[in-house]
Every structure is written in C-alpha cells, then in structure tokens.
Design a protein around this motif. Sequence first.
Motif, PDB file in Angstrom:
ATOM      1  N   ALA A 258     -13.836   1.051  -0.275  1.00  0.00           N
ATOM      2  CA  ALA A 258     -13.146   2.095  -0.144  1.00  0.00           C
ATOM      3  C   ALA A 258     -12.020   1.671   0.701  1.00  0.00           C
ATOM      4  CB  ALA A 258     -13.753   3.408  -0.053  1.00  0.00           C
TER       5      ALA A 258
ATOM      6  N   ASP B  64      -1.969  -2.940  -4.106  1.00  0.00           N
ATOM      7  CA  ASP B  64      -3.279  -2.556  -3.239  1.00  0.00           C
ATOM      8  C   ASP B  64      -3.283  -1.078  -3.279  1.00  0.00           C
ATOM      9  OD1 ASP B  64      -4.633  -3.318  -0.780  1.00  0.00           O
ATOM     10  OD2 ASP B  64      -3.500  -1.484   0.306  1.00  0.00           O
TER      11      ASP B  64
ATOM     12  N   ALA C 257     -14.262   3.986  -5.702  1.00  0.00           N
ATOM     13  CA  ALA C 257     -14.367   4.248  -6.911  1.00  0.00           C
ATOM     14  C   ALA C 257     -13.097   3.880  -7.652  1.00  0.00           C
ATOM     15  CB  ALA C 257     -14.650   5.643  -7.518  1.00  0.00           C
ATOM     16  N   GLY C 258     -12.501   2.842  -7.062  1.00  0.00           N
ATOM     17  CA  GLY C 258     -11.085   2.321  -7.475  1.00  0.00           C
ATOM     18  C   GLY C 258     -11.158   1.033  -7.989  1.00  0.00           C
ATOM     19  N   ASN C 259     -10.105   0.229  -7.935  1.00  0.00           N
ATOM     20  CA  ASN C 259     -10.218  -1.202  -8.774  1.00  0.00           C
ATOM     21  C   ASN C 259     -11.318  -1.968  -7.913  1.00  0.00           C
ATOM     22  OD1 ASN C 259      -8.806  -4.060  -8.077  1.00  0.00           O
ATOM     23  ND2 ASN C 259      -8.372  -3.258 -10.319  1.00  0.00           N
ATOM     24  N   VAL C 260     -11.471  -2.271  -6.738  1.00  0.00           N
ATOM     25  CA  VAL C 260     -12.363  -2.938  -6.196  1.00  0.00           C
ATOM     26  C   VAL C 260     -13.761  -2.717  -6.512  1.00  0.00           C
ATOM     27  CG1 VAL C 260     -13.389  -4.129  -4.253  1.00  0.00           C
ATOM     28  CG2 VAL C 260     -10.827  -3.662  -4.349  1.00  0.00           C
TER      29      VAL C 260
ATOM     30  N   THR D 250     -10.976  -8.925  -7.770  1.00  0.00           N
ATOM     31  CA  THR D 250     -11.471  -8.662  -6.453  1.00  0.00           C
ATOM     32  C   THR D 250     -12.858  -8.243  -6.468  1.00  0.00           C
ATOM     33  OG1 THR D 250      -9.316  -7.827  -5.606  1.00  0.00           O
ATOM     34  CG2 THR D 250     -10.886  -7.349  -4.168  1.00  0.00           C
TER      35      THR D 250
ATOM     36  N   LYS E  94     -11.746   7.545 -13.643  1.00  0.00           N
ATOM     37  CA  LYS E  94     -10.908   7.120 -12.603  1.00  0.00           C
ATOM     38  C   LYS E  94      -9.635   6.473 -13.265  1.00  0.00           C
ATOM     39  CE  LYS E  94     -12.418   8.761  -8.857  1.00  0.00           C
ATOM     40  NZ  LYS E  94     -11.508   9.567  -8.039  1.00  0.00           N
TER      41      LYS E  94
ATOM     42  N   LYS F 156      -0.028  10.363  -5.534  1.00  0.00           N
ATOM     43  CA  LYS F 156      -0.895  11.406  -6.035  1.00  0.00           C
ATOM     44  C   LYS F 156      -0.050  12.615  -6.257  1.00  0.00           C
ATOM     45  CE  LYS F 156      -5.526   9.988  -4.680  1.00  0.00           C
ATOM     46  NZ  LYS F 156      -6.256  10.076  -3.522  1.00  0.00           N
TER      47      LYS F 156
ATOM     48  N   ARG G 131       0.910  -1.186  -0.157  1.00  0.00           N
ATOM     49  CA  ARG G 131       0.033   0.107  -0.054  1.00  0.00           C
ATOM     50  C   ARG G 131       0.855   1.306   0.137  1.00  0.00           C
ATOM     51  NH1 ARG G 131      -5.121   0.599   3.785  1.00  0.00           N
ATOM     52  NH2 ARG G 131      -5.919  -1.220   2.539  1.00  0.00           N
TER      53      ARG G 131
ATOM     54  N   SER H 192     -12.291  10.011  -2.226  1.00  0.00           N
ATOM     55  CA  SER H 192     -12.216  10.446  -0.926  1.00  0.00           C
ATOM     56  C   SER H 192     -12.862  11.915  -0.660  1.00  0.00           C
ATOM     57  CB  SER H 192     -10.456  10.480  -0.648  1.00  0.00           C
ATOM     58  OG  SER H 192      -9.765  10.916  -1.668  1.00  0.00           O
TER      59      SER H 192
ATOM     60  N   ARG I 109     -11.522  13.671 -10.420  1.00  0.00           N
ATOM     61  CA  ARG I 109     -12.518  13.503  -9.353  1.00  0.00           C
ATOM     62  C   ARG I 109     -13.808  12.793  -9.912  1.00  0.00           C
ATOM     63  NH1 ARG I 109      -8.835  13.150  -5.727  1.00  0.00           N
ATOM     64  NH2 ARG I 109     -10.864  12.140  -5.164  1.00  0.00           N
TER      65      ARG I 109
ATOM     66  N   ASN J 181     -10.865  -3.896   3.033  1.00  0.00           N
ATOM     67  CA  ASN J 181     -10.490  -4.720   4.037  1.00  0.00           C
ATOM     68  C   ASN J 181     -10.863  -3.889   5.430  1.00  0.00           C
ATOM     69  OD1 ASN J 181      -8.892  -6.728   3.313  1.00  0.00           O
ATOM     70  ND2 ASN J 181      -7.195  -5.366   2.426  1.00  0.00           N
TER      71      ASN J 181
ATOM     72  N   ARG K 248      -6.835 -10.490 -13.513  1.00  0.00           N
ATOM     73  CA  ARG K 248      -6.339 -10.129 -12.219  1.00  0.00           C
ATOM     74  C   ARG K 248      -7.150  -8.883 -11.930  1.00  0.00           C
ATOM     75  NH1 ARG K 248      -6.164  -8.478  -8.038  1.00  0.00           N
ATOM     76  NH2 ARG K 248      -4.810  -8.218  -6.242  1.00  0.00           N
TER      77      ARG K 248
END
Length: 444
Positions: free
Chosen positions: A318, A166, A238-241, A209, A281, A134, A94, A262, A287, A344, A205
């Motif tokens: 998130a 991650d 609004a990310g990979n997962v 998730t 994204k 970022k 991460r 965020s 944003r 998680n 891959r």
Amino acid sequence: MSYVDEVYEYVVAKNPAQPEFHQAVKEVLDSLRVVIEEHEADYKRDALLERIVTPERQILFRVPWVDDKGQVQVNNGFRIQFNSAIGPYKGGLRLHPSVNLGIIKFLGFEQVFKNSLTGLPIGGGKGCSDFDPKGKSDREVMAFCQSFMTELSRHIGQFTDVPAGDIGTGAREIGYMYGIYKKINNRYEGVLTGKGLTYGGSLARTEATGYGLIYLTEEMLKANGTDLKGKICTVSGAGNVAIYAIQKAHELGAKVVTCSDSTGWIYDPEGIDVDLLKEVKEVKRARLTEYAAARKSAEYHEGKGVWTVKCDVALPCATQNELNLDDAKELVKNGVYAVCEGANMPTTPDATEYFQEQGVKFVCGKAANAGGVATSALEMSQNSERLHWTFEEVDEKLKGIMVNIFKNLDAAAKKYGMEGNYVAGANIAGFLKVAEAMQAQGIV
Ligand code: NDP
C-alpha cells in the motif's frame, strides 16, 4: 565519529523537517558500513557520500489550473533529479495530498539504488504534486496534468529524465501528460513510461511491479528450500501493485486472503477474487465495501488490520510506514515466514529490525518492487527501437531481471559476511555500481 555517522548528521542538518528522507538515508548508510569502511579514505576525500545523499537537481514549481466551477486552484509540483551516474533519471510521479519535499526525496534516494539493482542503465529521480485526483472530473485532471507538464517538460526528455506513474498517476494521467509534452516539444519520443499500448506503452508494464514482487519472492523462497505453493499470503493495498501481486501469487499456487484500501480491509478465507477486485478498483474506482457486498466469503473491516491475519508470507503493497513494530510482533506471533515489500518503505525501521532478529526472511522494496521500473526501462528500449515486444517476451525478461536481482543481493550479503540479510545485500549491490560510476566520472 565514523564517516557514515558524520554524513547522517550532515543530512539531518542540511534537510531539516524531512523525517522520511532521514529515515531512508539512515537505513541505507547503516547497512553500507562495512563497504564504506573498506573504501573510507577514497570516499571521504571525494565526498562521495555527501554527493550521493544530495540530489543533483531539485525542481519546485507552481501548478495553477482551473476547476469545473471556474475557480483557479494552485498546487505544488516537484521533480527530484537525484542521480544520473548510470543513466537518465528515472522514477514515478506521485499525485497525493500528503506529499512533500521530504517524502519525495526519500523516494528519489531509494530509486537510485533500486534502479541500479535492476542491472539496467537508469539513474534515479522522483516527482510529485499535492494534487488529489480523487473526486475530480476528467476535465479537471486534464487541466492539472497539462499545467504540471507545461513546466516539467522543460526539465525532462528521453535522454535526460523519463518519469512514470506512481500513486495517483495512472494511465489517464500519463496520457494527458504525454499529449501536452508532444504538443509543446513537437517530438514523439519515449519521455514517459506507463504509456497506453496504442502510443508507445509496453505490454506487461501494468502487471510488472506485482508480478515482479512475486517472481522475486518465489526465488528467495526457493533459495531457502521452499516455494509459494500452498502458502497463505496477506497483502495490503488494493491498487496496481497489490492486484497483480495477488494474481501472480495465485498462479504460483499460493492463497492470498487479504487486501486493503485507505479506509478498510478485506479478509476472504477462500482467497481474494482478483477479477472482482479489478472490477471494484480499476473499473468502478469504488471502496472495498463493494467487494464484500459482492462476495459471500469476504468480511469487510473498517480501519487497519491486515497484519493481524495468520499467514506464511506478508506482502505490504500500500504505502510507506504501514507496517509498524506492533504489526511485526503480531505477524511473528502468528508464525510469518517471510515478508517482501511491494510498496516503497512500508515497514518501519524498528519493525524491519524485529523481523531480522526473529529470523523472518525480509526483502526490502527497493529490490522486491523493482519490476515496475525495470519494465519501464524495457519500455524505453522498445521506444528507442521503434518496436513492440510481445507480452511473453517482456514477462520473460522481467522474470530474468527479478531472479538476477535476488541472486546479486544474496551474493553481496554473503560476500560481506551478512548472509541472509537481504536489506544489506540490496543496498550494497545497488550502491557499489553507482559509487563506481561516480568515481569514474570525476567530481560532478
Ligand atoms: P495505487 O494508488 O494503485 O494503490 C495504492 C493502494 O494502497 C490503494 O488501494 C490505496 O487505497 C491503498 N492505500 C493507500 N494508503 C493506505 C493506507 N494508509 N492503508 C491501507 N491502504 C492504503 O498505488 P500503487 O499500487 O501503484 O503503489 C503502491 C505502493 O507501491 C507505493 O508505495 C508505490 O510507491 C509503490 N510502487 C509502485 C510501483 C508501480 O509500478 N505502481 C512501482 C514500485 C513501487 P485507496 O484505494 O483508498 O486509495
């Protein structure tokens, strides 16, 4: 005092100022009480719990790199090699300014049981840095990744420890880290997963998730006599997962009406437009205001608010502790039927308890989001074989793994008299395999 309570006190005393780690240990140990009581004499004699809550190795290191102005920056690097009883350490890296030792230990601890639940031969680990990708140029990200991997490379390897992406570590970062690992070691091996498709990555891959979360959710709903078709879902993140969970939920006939980042969140009663979300994204890295600007049906709100929207199924995707007791009360008031965690530990312990008391079907992240690491293990298999599988082959295996995870945790909960308590079921099923392997391998 029970053995579980003794060990929890031991963890708090030995790991001061690490609240997320304490929280994760408490949640797991509390739900294992019946299993531990059954084996208490053996476990206590062998200090099994003290060993399982203590990482096998913790690596803390300095990461110096030069920014675009010629200024040297220094970040902290961490790798927690938590447990290798059932396979090489495996878990993501991460990159986020908020990370610290307690957070990474909580993630590593959870990873041990998650990886065990997949049924695949992978131990648990996790790594991180307080570097924030970022706003950095590609050259700065490369400089950081090369410095980070120069140190980390001496501690990992395809048979030792296989990190992955991650939060903050995507395809770009994995590529830079893989390149420098290969240069240092002069070895072309599957030391990282989440690699690009041209150099050893696995198809599916990226999707794994989010897709896995939905496969497991569907299986859980079916076991309760229903399914996703026609259900209204709320998703955070609004990310990979989040993106691939939304995509698969739509494919199975559900309608996802929210997502968030965020700074704010979207309510789109016509259903989130996944292609537009990907454009905003994944391509523009912008944003969510840009999503709202491009879509008439969407409302953008500043701050937090996804959990105020009426839904049948809530999917927090998130970050940790993003769904608290007030959110849980609001969801229950609005008639939520099920909550499955894509992130998680996104739900606080009091919120989890509330859902369970109110009869909401609740599946914790270590089971529901295990599709990512499971597919990483499939990437390792393909690297070892020197072969690539098709998207359909990987997706089919992923589906089988997620269905099995649900069956195993459901059976474990039933066996120990906690039918429907999927948190306990996941912890018990994950724990028993690791505990048995540790007992068999002696005091190491
Ligand atoms: P990403 O970095 O791709 O996406 C995270 C998303 O969550 C971003 O949209 C981010 O917003 C948003 N976010 C971060 N903090 C908050 C917050 N406080 N409130 C609302 N939104 C927030 O990460 P992933 O999708 O990969 O990971 C999400 C979670 O899933 C993490 O807990 C991760 O550990 C877990 N996970 C990921 C796996 C994977 O394969 N990727 C596997 C298993 C678990 P912004 O765009 O503003 O940064």
